[in-house]
Design a protein around this motif. Structure first.
Motif, PDB file in Angstrom:
ATOM      1  N   GLU A 249      52.725  -7.987 -14.948  1.00 42.47           N
ATOM      2  CA  GLU A 249      52.755  -7.792 -16.343  1.00 42.47           C
ATOM      3  C   GLU A 249      53.573  -9.133 -16.967  1.00 42.47           C
ATOM      4  OE1 GLU A 249      53.770  -5.477 -14.064  1.00 42.47           O
ATOM      5  OE2 GLU A 249      51.594  -4.219 -14.380  1.00 42.47           O
ATOM      6  N   HIS A 250      54.749  -9.577 -16.272  1.00 43.56           N
ATOM      7  CA  HIS A 250      55.213 -10.702 -16.696  1.00 43.56           C
ATOM      8  C   HIS A 250      54.212 -12.076 -16.869  1.00 43.56           C
ATOM      9  CE1 HIS A 250      59.035  -9.014 -14.619  1.00 43.56           C
ATOM     10  NE2 HIS A 250      59.104  -8.678 -15.645  1.00 43.56           N
ATOM     11  N   VAL A 251      53.400 -11.984 -15.835  1.00 42.59           N
ATOM     12  CA  VAL A 251      52.269 -13.142 -15.946  1.00 42.59           C
ATOM     13  C   VAL A 251      51.393 -12.797 -17.370  1.00 42.59           C
ATOM     14  CG1 VAL A 251      50.324 -14.277 -14.753  1.00 42.59           C
ATOM     15  CG2 VAL A 251      52.245 -13.586 -13.672  1.00 42.59           C
ATOM     16  N   ILE A 252      51.044 -11.877 -17.592  1.00 44.96           N
ATOM     17  CA  ILE A 252      50.039 -11.394 -18.466  1.00 44.96           C
ATOM     18  C   ILE A 252      50.895 -11.829 -20.074  1.00 44.96           C
ATOM     19  CG2 ILE A 252      49.027  -9.361 -19.740  1.00 44.96           C
ATOM     20  CD1 ILE A 252      48.000  -8.364 -16.974  1.00 44.96           C
ATOM     21  N   ASN A 253      52.198 -11.306 -19.950  1.00 43.41           N
ATOM     22  CA  ASN A 253      52.911 -11.609 -21.274  1.00 43.41           C
ATOM     23  C   ASN A 253      53.184 -13.135 -21.254  1.00 43.41           C
ATOM     24  OD1 ASN A 253      53.344  -8.966 -21.623  1.00 43.41           O
ATOM     25  ND2 ASN A 253      55.168  -8.793 -20.647  1.00 43.41           N
ATOM     26  N   ALA A 254      53.261 -13.896 -20.348  1.00 47.54           N
ATOM     27  CA  ALA A 254      53.318 -15.358 -20.304  1.00 47.54           C
ATOM     28  C   ALA A 254      51.803 -15.989 -21.065  1.00 47.54           C
ATOM     29  CB  ALA A 254      53.594 -15.791 -18.876  1.00 47.54           C
ATOM     30  N   LEU A 255      50.842 -15.383 -20.435  1.00 45.36           N
ATOM     31  CA  LEU A 255      49.666 -15.975 -20.978  1.00 45.36           C
ATOM     32  C   LEU A 255      49.398 -15.783 -22.450  1.00 45.36           C
ATOM     33  CD1 LEU A 255      47.186 -14.667 -17.961  1.00 45.36           C
ATOM     34  CD2 LEU A 255      47.744 -17.011 -18.705  1.00 45.36           C
ATOM     35  N   GLU A 256      49.941 -14.422 -22.934  1.00 45.22           N
ATOM     36  CA  GLU A 256      49.868 -14.082 -24.358  1.00 45.22           C
ATOM     37  C   GLU A 256      50.772 -14.994 -25.127  1.00 45.22           C
ATOM     38  OE1 GLU A 256      48.758 -12.331 -27.789  1.00 45.22           O
ATOM     39  OE2 GLU A 256      48.061 -11.566 -25.699  1.00 45.22           O
TER      40      GLU A 256
ATOM     41  N   LEU B 250      51.765 -17.988 -24.683  1.00 43.81           N
ATOM     42  CA  LEU B 250      51.548 -19.470 -24.225  1.00 43.81           C
ATOM     43  C   LEU B 250      50.053 -19.510 -25.014  1.00 43.81           C
ATOM     44  CD1 LEU B 250      52.189 -20.292 -20.616  1.00 43.81           C
ATOM     45  CD2 LEU B 250      53.268 -20.972 -22.579  1.00 43.81           C
ATOM     46  N   GLY B 251      49.671 -18.489 -25.789  1.00 38.07           N
ATOM     47  CA  GLY B 251      48.367 -18.770 -26.217  1.00 38.07           C
ATOM     48  C   GLY B 251      47.115 -18.497 -25.579  1.00 38.07           C
ATOM     49  N   PHE B 252      47.178 -18.020 -24.461  1.00 37.92           N
ATOM     50  CA  PHE B 252      45.903 -17.647 -23.717  1.00 37.92           C
ATOM     51  C   PHE B 252      45.477 -16.367 -23.795  1.00 37.92           C
ATOM     52  CE2 PHE B 252      48.096 -21.303 -21.702  1.00 37.92           C
ATOM     53  CZ  PHE B 252      46.785 -22.351 -21.948  1.00 37.92           C
ATOM     54  N   GLY B 253      45.756 -15.701 -24.829  1.00 35.89           N
ATOM     55  CA  GLY B 253      45.479 -14.212 -24.778  1.00 35.89           C
ATOM     56  C   GLY B 253      43.948 -13.906 -24.766  1.00 35.89           C
ATOM     57  N   SER B 254      43.016 -14.871 -25.082  1.00 38.60           N
ATOM     58  CA  SER B 254      41.816 -14.501 -24.730  1.00 38.60           C
ATOM     59  C   SER B 254      41.278 -14.373 -23.135  1.00 38.60           C
ATOM     60  CB  SER B 254      40.795 -15.438 -25.357  1.00 38.60           C
ATOM     61  OG  SER B 254      41.119 -16.744 -24.912  1.00 38.60           O
ATOM     62  N   TYR B 255      42.174 -14.721 -22.289  1.00 41.32           N
ATOM     63  CA  TYR B 255      41.934 -14.635 -20.959  1.00 41.32           C
ATOM     64  C   TYR B 255      42.480 -13.110 -20.289  1.00 41.32           C
ATOM     65  CZ  TYR B 255      41.130 -19.452 -20.799  1.00 41.32           C
ATOM     66  OH  TYR B 255      40.579 -20.765 -21.256  1.00 41.32           O
TER      67      TYR B 255
END
Length: 176
Positions: A69-76, A78-83
């Motif tokens: 969940e921390h990694v998913i939140n980090a992607l969000e 950082l602007g990588f929400g599409s991934y």
């Protein structure tokens, strides 16, 4: 972001892994060595960026272990929400594979035999093995005893034959 430790080789993805991914993704395309090196550096930088952000999110939530969940939140963040959808699919796939591995490694649990019964069977097998070993040792001992008796008999008969032969020689000498 460049690594400040100066030990860049320790912080990169193995080139063989990247080469394999490139070949699998683009089987009919030739990729120059410097382009491969660039891909390795980009991958390394991306992993560093996401893991650093995930670590910050983890610390803010007062946790000591970075979770998916921390990694998913980090992607969000950082602007990588599409991934994220694809990341969640991969995460689920990883969990499924891990579960299959755990099930495969716990064969004893899958036998359906209680642990007490398995223990009893094990003790039974050990007892049988000890009994067979004792019988084998006894047979070897008996064979050694028989061989020793035969050797004694052979020695005794050789000795008596020798004595009989020497007494005949004495009798012949007395006759002369």
């Amino acid at each position: 972001m460049a690594s400040s430790s100066g030990n860049d080789d320790d912080l990169t993805i193995p080139r063989a892994a990247i080469n394999k991914m490139i070949k699998e993704t683009l089987p009919n395309v030739r990729v120059a060595n410097d382009a491969r090196e660039l891909v390795v550096n980009c991958c390394t930088e991306f992993i560093h960026l996401v893991s650093s952000e995930a670590n910050e999110i983890c610390n803010k939530s007062e946790k000591k272990t970075i979770s998916p969940e921390h990694v998913i939140n980090a992607l969000e963040s950082l602007g990588f929400g599409s991934y994220i959808a694809e990341v969640k699919d991969v995460l689920q796939e990883c969990k499924t594979v891990a579960l299959k591995r755990r099930k495969a490694s716990s064969r004893l649990e899958n036998l359906g035999i209680p642990e007490e019964e398995l223990l009893r069977q094990q003790q039974e097998l050990f007892a049988k093995a000890r009994q067979q070993q004792a019988e084998l040792a006894q047979q070897e001992w008996l064979q050694m005893q028989q061989a020793a008796q035969q050797a004694q008999l052979a020695a005794a008969s050789a000795s008596s034959a020798q004595q009989a032969g020497s007494s005949q020689d004495e009798d012949e000498e007395d006759d002369i």
